[in-house]
Design a protein around this motif. Structure first.
Motif, short mmCIF file in Angstrom:
data_model
loop_
_atom_site.label_atom_id
_atom_site.label_comp_id
_atom_site.label_asym_id
_atom_site.label_seq_id
_atom_site.Cartn_x
_atom_site.Cartn_y
_atom_site.Cartn_z
N PRO A 1 62.43 9.91 114.95
CA PRO A 1 63.62 9.09 115.22
C PRO A 1 63.59 7.74 114.52
O PRO A 1 64.62 7.05 114.49
CB PRO A 1 63.60 8.94 116.74
CG PRO A 1 62.15 9.09 117.11
CD PRO A 1 61.62 10.12 116.16
N GLN A 2 62.43 7.34 113.98
CA GLN A 2 62.36 6.06 113.28
C GLN A 2 63.09 6.10 111.93
O GLN A 2 63.45 5.06 111.39
CB GLN A 2 60.90 5.65 113.04
CG GLN A 2 60.14 6.42 111.96
CD GLN A 2 59.48 7.69 112.46
OE1 GLN A 2 59.92 8.28 113.46
NE2 GLN A 2 58.41 8.11 111.78
N HIS A 3 63.32 7.31 111.39
CA HIS A 3 63.99 7.45 110.10
C HIS A 3 65.49 7.67 110.28
O HIS A 3 65.94 8.19 111.32
CB HIS A 3 63.42 8.63 109.31
CG HIS A 3 61.97 8.54 109.01
ND1 HIS A 3 61.35 7.38 108.63
CD2 HIS A 3 60.99 9.50 109.04
CE1 HIS A 3 60.06 7.61 108.42
NE2 HIS A 3 59.82 8.88 108.68
N THR A 4 66.27 7.32 109.28
CA THR A 4 67.69 7.62 109.24
C THR A 4 67.91 8.66 108.16
O THR A 4 67.60 8.43 106.99
CB THR A 4 68.53 6.36 108.93
OG1 THR A 4 68.32 5.40 109.97
CG2 THR A 4 70.00 6.70 108.83
N TYR A 5 68.43 9.81 108.54
CA TYR A 5 68.64 10.93 107.60
C TYR A 5 70.11 10.95 107.16
O TYR A 5 71.03 11.09 107.98
CB TYR A 5 68.27 12.25 108.27
CG TYR A 5 66.78 12.36 108.53
CD1 TYR A 5 65.94 12.96 107.61
CD2 TYR A 5 66.23 11.82 109.69
CE1 TYR A 5 64.57 13.06 107.84
CE2 TYR A 5 64.85 11.90 109.93
CZ TYR A 5 64.03 12.51 109.00
OH TYR A 5 62.67 12.58 109.22
N MET A 6 70.31 10.82 105.86
CA MET A 6 71.65 10.76 105.28
C MET A 6 71.94 12.13 104.67
O MET A 6 71.44 12.46 103.59
CB MET A 6 71.71 9.64 104.26
CG MET A 6 71.22 8.31 104.85
SD MET A 6 70.74 7.09 103.62
CE MET A 6 72.27 6.19 103.43
N ASN B 1 69.89 9.22 114.66
CA ASN B 1 69.25 9.01 113.34
C ASN B 1 69.79 9.93 112.26
O ASN B 1 69.18 10.06 111.19
CB ASN B 1 67.73 9.17 113.44
CG ASN B 1 67.29 10.59 113.75
OD1 ASN B 1 68.02 11.35 114.40
ND2 ASN B 1 66.10 10.94 113.31
N VAL B 2 70.95 10.55 112.50
CA VAL B 2 71.54 11.42 111.49
C VAL B 2 72.93 10.90 111.11
O VAL B 2 73.80 10.75 111.97
CB VAL B 2 71.67 12.87 112.01
CG1 VAL B 2 72.38 13.74 110.98
CG2 VAL B 2 70.29 13.45 112.31
N TRP B 3 73.10 10.61 109.83
CA TRP B 3 74.41 10.26 109.28
C TRP B 3 74.92 11.49 108.54
O TRP B 3 74.24 12.02 107.67
CB TRP B 3 74.31 9.10 108.31
CG TRP B 3 73.86 7.80 108.91
CD1 TRP B 3 73.49 7.56 110.20
CD2 TRP B 3 73.76 6.54 108.22
NE1 TRP B 3 73.15 6.24 110.37
CE2 TRP B 3 73.30 5.59 109.17
CE3 TRP B 3 73.99 6.13 106.91
CZ2 TRP B 3 73.08 4.25 108.83
CZ3 TRP B 3 73.77 4.80 106.58
CH2 TRP B 3 73.32 3.88 107.53
N LEU B 4 76.12 11.93 108.88
CA LEU B 4 76.71 13.09 108.22
C LEU B 4 77.75 12.65 107.20
O LEU B 4 78.59 11.80 107.49
CB LEU B 4 77.37 14.02 109.24
CG LEU B 4 76.47 14.85 110.15
CD1 LEU B 4 77.33 15.71 111.08
CD2 LEU B 4 75.54 15.73 109.34
N GLY B 5 77.70 13.26 106.01
CA GLY B 5 78.66 12.91 104.98
C GLY B 5 79.14 14.11 104.19
O GLY B 5 78.50 15.17 104.19
N VAL B 6 80.27 13.95 103.51
CA VAL B 6 80.80 14.98 102.62
C VAL B 6 81.05 14.36 101.25
O VAL B 6 81.30 13.16 101.13
CB VAL B 6 82.10 15.61 103.16
CG1 VAL B 6 81.82 16.39 104.44
CG2 VAL B 6 83.18 14.55 103.38
N SER B 7 81.00 15.20 100.22
CA SER B 7 81.28 14.77 98.85
C SER B 7 82.72 15.13 98.48
O SER B 7 83.16 16.25 98.75
CB SER B 7 80.33 15.47 97.86
OG SER B 7 79.00 15.05 98.06
#
Length: 266
Positions: A100-105, A127-133
């Motif tokens: 949980p210390q990391h942020t996953y992009m 800790n999870v950032w969700l993105g689309v291209s």
């Protein structure tokens, strides 16, 4: 490999470099934004077939060994939601849950698979950032799927930006990344497209990170030549990716991070 990366949008507020993590590599091209993907060139250079999706034997559990918090661009050599990785994704999610210390992009073009392949049933993991291209107007459909997904933070990467996107609804989006295409065969990026998208982000209060102008930059829209792009003079950057902020017109020197996560000092 993966310990650090100079990708600007992974840099932490204190200036610490971010990281990349590739639990698997290999992908399949599915839209116009994929056609000149750097991964295919790099993997061939290393003697790998980039069309074959393979679980990593050396980096799969790498985040477990990184003690200090990092922002991690996840699956830079594949797509987190690609179907061929279904047998391994649960194990990869377990690693994310254990760190949980990391942020996953996590950035994907497979928006239709997001909802069915998230590990949380209730509140999304912080800790999870969700993105689309999104590279062109056809990709804008991905924004609806992203809005519908439960996520601590939602972001969009408009890279490579390949056309004027027109009016873009950014409701429910927390962050926008904008960039032109790099590489020797880069397709053109018009500063007018960047300017329009940047203005819409500002109007809709979405923090914006302009990553690069790309290797083939023009400014046709400013001079009324958008219907005749071959009449536009190419802008020559000293940086081959057009990624040096000091070379850009001042209006584009914007590299914001989402509110509450810090900003890069320019």
């Amino acid at each position: 490999m993966g310990n650090t990366t100079k990708i600007g949008w992974t840099i932490q507020p204190d200036g610490t470099l971010g990281a990349t993590w590739n639990p698997w590599r290999g992908c399949a091209k599915i839209d116009v934004g994929c056609s000149r993907c750097y991964m295919f060139t790099e993997q061939k250079r290393w003697g790998h077939d980039p069309r074959v999706v393979v679980r990593s034997t050396t980096t799969f559990d790498a985040p477990l060994r990184w003690r200090e918090p990092r922002r991690i661009f996840t699956c830079s050599w594949s797509d987190w939601f690609i179907a061929r990785a279904d047998p391994w994704r649960a194990d990869a999610w377990a690693i994310i849950g254990a760190t949980p210390q990391h942020t996953y992009m996590i950035l994907t073009k497979r928006h239709e698979r997001i909802a069915a392949h998230l590990p949380w049933a209730g509140a999304p993991w912080a800790n999870v950032w969700l993105g689309v291209s999104v590279a062109d107007r056809n990709g804008l459909v991905r924004l609806d799927a992203l809005r519908a997904a439960p996520a601590a933070l939602r972001f969009v990467s408009f890279e490579p930006l390949l056309e004027d996107l027109g009016a873009v609804d950014l409701s429910g989006i927390d962050w926008a990344i904008i960039g032109g295409e790099s590489g020797p065969r880069a397709r053109r990026c018009d500063l007018g497209w960047v300017r329009s998208l940047q203005a819409q982000c500002r109007a809709q209060r979405v923090p914006t990170f302009i990553k690069q102008m790309g290797a083939f930059t023009v400014d046709c829209m400013t001079y009324g030549k958008h219907d005749h792009p071959f009449e536009c003079e190419r802008i020559r950057w000293r940086d081959p990716k057009g990624a040096t902020l000091g070379e850009w017109p001042e209006e584009f020197r914007v590299q914001e991070f989402p509110d509450g996560q810090g900003r890069l000092s320019l």
